[in-house]
Every structure is written in C-alpha cells, then in structure tokens.
Write a protein that holds these residues in place. Structure first.
Motif, short mmCIF file in Angstrom:
data_model
loop_
_atom_site.label_atom_id
_atom_site.label_comp_id
_atom_site.label_asym_id
_atom_site.label_seq_id
_atom_site.Cartn_x
_atom_site.Cartn_y
_atom_site.Cartn_z
N GLY A 119 37.76 -45.28 36.08
CA GLY A 119 36.57 -44.33 36.31
C GLY A 119 35.08 -45.02 35.61
O GLY A 119 34.41 -44.48 36.45
N SER A 146 39.77 -33.74 29.15
CA SER A 146 40.48 -33.89 30.50
C SER A 146 41.77 -34.90 30.25
O SER A 146 42.59 -34.68 30.90
CB SER A 146 39.59 -34.75 31.52
OG SER A 146 38.36 -34.01 31.63
N THR A 159 34.27 -38.43 25.01
CA THR A 159 33.92 -37.19 26.14
C THR A 159 34.97 -37.02 26.90
O THR A 159 35.12 -35.75 27.60
CB THR A 159 32.54 -37.77 26.61
OG1 THR A 159 31.65 -38.20 25.80
CG2 THR A 159 32.04 -36.62 27.45
N SER A 160 35.76 -38.00 27.30
CA SER A 160 36.88 -37.90 28.20
C SER A 160 38.12 -37.26 27.65
O SER A 160 39.26 -36.92 28.33
CB SER A 160 37.38 -39.18 28.83
OG SER A 160 36.20 -39.71 29.64
N SER A 171 43.43 -37.43 35.87
CA SER A 171 42.66 -36.65 34.63
C SER A 171 41.57 -37.69 34.10
O SER A 171 40.59 -37.27 33.72
CB SER A 171 43.42 -35.83 33.64
OG SER A 171 44.34 -35.15 34.42
N SER A 184 38.80 -38.40 36.47
CA SER A 184 37.98 -37.39 36.54
C SER A 184 37.14 -37.11 35.18
O SER A 184 35.90 -36.54 35.27
CB SER A 184 38.80 -36.01 36.67
OG SER A 184 39.46 -36.07 38.08
N GLY A 185 37.83 -37.32 34.08
CA GLY A 185 37.17 -36.94 32.90
C GLY A 185 35.88 -38.12 32.56
O GLY A 185 34.59 -37.49 32.42
N LYS A 198 34.14 -39.68 35.17
CA LYS A 198 33.27 -39.28 36.26
C LYS A 198 32.42 -37.92 35.98
O LYS A 198 31.29 -37.68 36.49
CB LYS A 198 33.90 -39.20 37.50
CG LYS A 198 34.77 -40.41 38.26
CD LYS A 198 33.51 -41.17 38.55
CE LYS A 198 34.30 -42.56 39.15
NZ LYS A 198 33.01 -43.77 39.33
N GLY A 199 32.95 -36.98 35.12
CA GLY A 199 32.23 -35.92 34.58
C GLY A 199 31.34 -36.04 33.85
O GLY A 199 30.66 -35.28 33.20
N ILE A 200 31.32 -37.07 32.91
CA ILE A 200 30.22 -37.45 32.00
C ILE A 200 28.94 -37.63 32.35
O ILE A 200 28.77 -38.18 33.48
CB ILE A 200 30.47 -38.76 31.07
CG1 ILE A 200 32.02 -38.85 30.79
CG2 ILE A 200 29.72 -39.08 30.00
CD1 ILE A 200 32.70 -40.12 30.04
N ARG A 201 28.00 -37.02 31.75
CA ARG A 201 26.45 -36.83 32.04
C ARG A 201 26.11 -38.23 31.91
O ARG A 201 26.29 -39.08 30.90
CB ARG A 201 25.87 -36.07 31.30
CG ARG A 201 26.21 -34.39 31.34
CD ARG A 201 25.56 -33.46 30.37
NE ARG A 201 24.29 -33.81 30.42
CZ ARG A 201 23.29 -32.93 29.66
NH1 ARG A 201 23.72 -31.98 28.75
NH2 ARG A 201 21.87 -33.02 29.62
N GLU A 202 25.40 -38.71 32.97
CA GLU A 202 24.61 -39.83 32.93
C GLU A 202 23.83 -40.09 31.91
O GLU A 202 23.60 -41.32 31.20
CB GLU A 202 23.92 -40.16 34.27
CG GLU A 202 23.48 -41.32 34.65
CD GLU A 202 24.81 -42.42 35.10
OE1 GLU A 202 24.82 -43.79 34.80
OE2 GLU A 202 25.79 -42.01 35.39
#
Length: 207
Positions: free
Chosen positions: A39, A131, A127-128, A93, A96-97, A99-103
């Motif tokens: 990720g 997930s 943060t992941s 998971s 995806s975790g 990739k879902g972190i805010r930039e």
C-alpha cells in the motif's frame, strides 16, 4: 473419554487448532508487512498483487492435490492450504488501510521532519490498524472454513475430519458434537481478536 476412532475429542480439537493457528500465525507475520508495504509502495504492490489476485479466487481443493504432492500428506500441506486461504484477506485489508489514509497526515509528518521509516511506523501503521484487524477476523474465518477441506484428504484426526468421517456412517451424534465445537470455537477465536483489537486501538469509534 473414549472419543472417536481411537482419539479423544481433545486430541481431535488440538490437532485442528495446531493446523489452524500455525497457518494463521504465518499469514499474520507475512501478510501484514507485505500488505502495508504494497500500500505504501506501488513497485512492491506491482510484484505481489498479481500473485495474490491469481490464487485468491481459486477453490482450496483445486490446488490441494499439488500441495500434497509437494509437501506430503502430513500437517505441512494442510498448514500451507490454510495459509493460502488466510493470506489474501489480511493483505487486501492492509493495502486498503494504507490507501485510505488521508494525504495530509503523511504530508504533515514529512513537514515536521519525519523520515519515510518514521512516517511508516508512526502514521501509516497506527492509522491502518482498524483495517488490519478487520482483515485478521475475516482471514481467520476463511481459514477455519478451509480447515474442513484440509482435513478431508489423508487425515486421521481433527474436528473437520471427525465430522466428515462420521457422516459416512450416519453418526449424527458425532456430527452434532463436531459442529457445535467448531461453531463455539469460531465465536471464541473471533471474540479474542476483538478484545485484542479494543486494546490495540482503543480510540476506534470515538470522536
């Protein structure tokens, strides 16, 4: 306790748990770092994602015969089968975790002088975690359902084998006992993971 076919219920249960937990532990130790790195890095993802996407949709029994030819009829082939079932949910998971972190979280860490390694361990990994635990619980469920398939071939012990063998002789008492044991064990294992999740990420679901 007399048990079934020369082995006690405890022996059948213990053999199944050794296979399941060994495979799950191997999946956790390998899928989490590979998934997080995939990720985080598109190059690593390009290497591993096609492999995972290839064997993820395959039915376990489709390649179990190959595992038996390569690894024998002992526990090694069964553990490998469960490992291959447990790996993809954790990997997906984790990817995806990340990739879902805010930039802006990552950019904020870089702005404060954090290195890529520090950003990975102090921003991306924590943060992941939600997930990751979702993947762990899903993975354990997949591996547990695959356990019956793993014990269908060349096995003489295990809860899954006991249920399948008892069905050949219409031993409904043994079948019900095995199903109840598998159901209760599945609930307990999921509950244990949930408790660990609450302790690792107590902030989840809180404002």
């Amino acid at each position: 306790m007399q048990g079934y076919k020369g082995n006690t219920i405890y022996r059948h249960f213990g053999d199944s748990m050794v296979r399941l937990l060994s495979a799950f532990a191997l999946a956790v130790l390998s899928a989490i770092p590979v998934g997080l790195l995939s990720g985080y890095s598109s190059k690593i993802k390009a290497v591993f994602e096609p492999i995972v996407n290839f064997f993820r949709p395959l039915p376990p029994l489709a390649y179990y015969a190959l595992l038996i030819m390569w690894l024998g009829i002992g526990n090694s082939s069964k553990i490998m089968l469960l490992y291959l079932a447990a790996f993809p949910p954790i990997y997906i998971s984790c990817v995806s975790g990340v990739k879902g972190i805010r930039e802006d979280y990552i950019n904020g860490a870089y702005t404060l002088g954090a290195s890529r390694i520090q950003t990975f361990f102090h921003v991306i990994l924590p943060t992941s975690l939600p997930s990751i635990f979702t993947g762990l619980r899903t993975s354990l469920g997949f591996a547990y359902t695959t356990l019956v398939a793993a014990e269908m071939v060349a096995a003489v012990s295990g809860i899954g084998w006991m249920v399948l063998d008892a069905s050949k002789f219409l031993r409904s008492d043994i079948i019900f006992v095995g199903i109840i044991i598998m159901g209760v064990t599945g609930i307990l294992l999921d509950r244990i993971l949930k408790i660990i999740e609450i302790n690792f990420i107590p902030w989840e679901g809180k404002e």
